[in-house]
Design an enzyme around this catalytic site. Structure first.
Site, PDB file in Angstrom:
ATOM      1  N   VAL A  38       0.865   0.059 -10.378  1.00 47.32           N
ATOM      2  CA  VAL A  38       0.499   0.105  -8.962  1.00 47.32           C
ATOM      3  C   VAL A  38      -0.681  -0.843  -8.783  1.00 47.32           C
ATOM      4  CG1 VAL A  38      -0.200   1.567  -7.026  1.00 47.32           C
ATOM      5  CG2 VAL A  38       1.180   2.541  -8.890  1.00 47.32           C
ATOM      6  N   ILE A  39      -0.465  -1.922  -8.050  1.00 50.93           N
ATOM      7  CA  ILE A  39      -1.504  -2.932  -7.856  1.00 50.93           C
ATOM      8  C   ILE A  39      -2.261  -2.643  -6.566  1.00 50.93           C
ATOM      9  CG2 ILE A  39      -1.957  -5.400  -7.512  1.00 50.93           C
ATOM     10  CD1 ILE A  39       0.474  -5.955  -9.302  1.00 50.93           C
ATOM     11  N   PHE A  92       0.988   9.208 -19.459  1.00 50.77           N
ATOM     12  CA  PHE A  92       0.686   8.379 -18.289  1.00 50.77           C
ATOM     13  C   PHE A  92       0.465   6.941 -18.750  1.00 50.77           C
ATOM     14  CE2 PHE A  92      -2.353   6.622 -15.177  1.00 50.77           C
ATOM     15  CZ  PHE A  92      -1.740   6.934 -13.988  1.00 50.77           C
ATOM     16  N   PHE A 138       5.770   6.219  -7.901  1.00 51.81           N
ATOM     17  CA  PHE A 138       5.729   7.531  -7.265  1.00 51.81           C
ATOM     18  C   PHE A 138       6.836   8.435  -7.813  1.00 51.81           C
ATOM     19  CE2 PHE A 138       6.554  10.596  -3.874  1.00 51.81           C
ATOM     20  CZ  PHE A 138       5.271  11.059  -3.627  1.00 51.81           C
ATOM     21  N   GLU A 195      -4.537  -3.792   0.224  1.00 50.76           N
ATOM     22  CA  GLU A 195      -5.568  -3.766   1.260  1.00 50.76           C
ATOM     23  C   GLU A 195      -5.658  -2.422   1.964  1.00 50.76           C
ATOM     24  OE1 GLU A 195      -4.938  -7.084   3.856  1.00 50.76           O
ATOM     25  OE2 GLU A 195      -4.949  -8.510   2.197  1.00 50.76           O
ATOM     26  N   HIS A 251      -2.995   3.135   0.444  1.00 50.47           N
ATOM     27  CA  HIS A 251      -1.724   3.501  -0.197  1.00 50.47           C
ATOM     28  C   HIS A 251      -1.891   3.586  -1.716  1.00 50.47           C
ATOM     29  CE1 HIS A 251       2.646   3.613  -0.703  1.00 50.47           C
ATOM     30  NE2 HIS A 251       2.524   2.676  -1.629  1.00 50.47           N
TER      31      HIS A 251
END
Length: 159
Positions: A90-91, A122, A66, A94, A97
């Protein structure tokens, strides 16, 4: 061919610009260092391989993906930086987010690039799990860090 069956870091090196006098910033997220460290090594080594002087590579760490946008902006606003490479992972979890973070980072990196009229790349992995992340951080599907560095180099050829 499905990307699951190939090394995604195979790229053309035809017509690359001379980057021996160019300066690059690599902004890397500290979160998930096993992955981001491998991405960083790939990007750094690729820059050196294609002619960037070691002293012309600035490395900056930020806490997580972020924060890549602000880190990139701080580097892009420097007149002596020609391109910025953002590396993170970023994994998928659930909750939603993942979606919010990925969208914010993609938008932020794009906005910095347009605001400063210079390449801001990126190089953020968005895999479903740790295994997929490692496969794209120097594993069987190549290294997204290599690709991000090559993208930065190629973007400097655009006048």
């Amino acid at each position: 061919m499905s990307s699951a069956l190939k090394n995604l870091s195979d790229f053309s090196t035809a017509n690359l610009p001379d980057v021996s006098q160019k300066r690059f910033a690599i902004v890397v997220a500290e979160w998930n260092t096993e992955v981001t460290g491998a991405l960083y090594t790939g990007a750094y080594d690729t820059l050196l391989k294609y002619g960037v002087q070691e002293s012309h590579i600035i490395s900056v760490q930020v806490p997580g993906s972020f924060e890549l946008s602000l880190g990139a902006q701080k580097m892009a606003e420097k007149a002596d930086i020609d391109a910025v490479i953002c590396l993170g992972c970023v994994i998928q979890g659930e909750t939603r987010h993942f979606d919010f973070i990925c969208q914010a980072v993609a938008d932020g990196v794009t906005n910095v690039s347009l605001k400063y009229n210079k390449p801001v790349i990126f190089g953020v992995l968005t895999p479903n799990n740790q295994e997929q992340a490692m496969d794209r951080a120097g594993g069987k599907h190549g290294n997204k860090g290599d690709e991000a560095a090559m993208t930065a180099i190629k973007m400097l050829a655009i006048n």
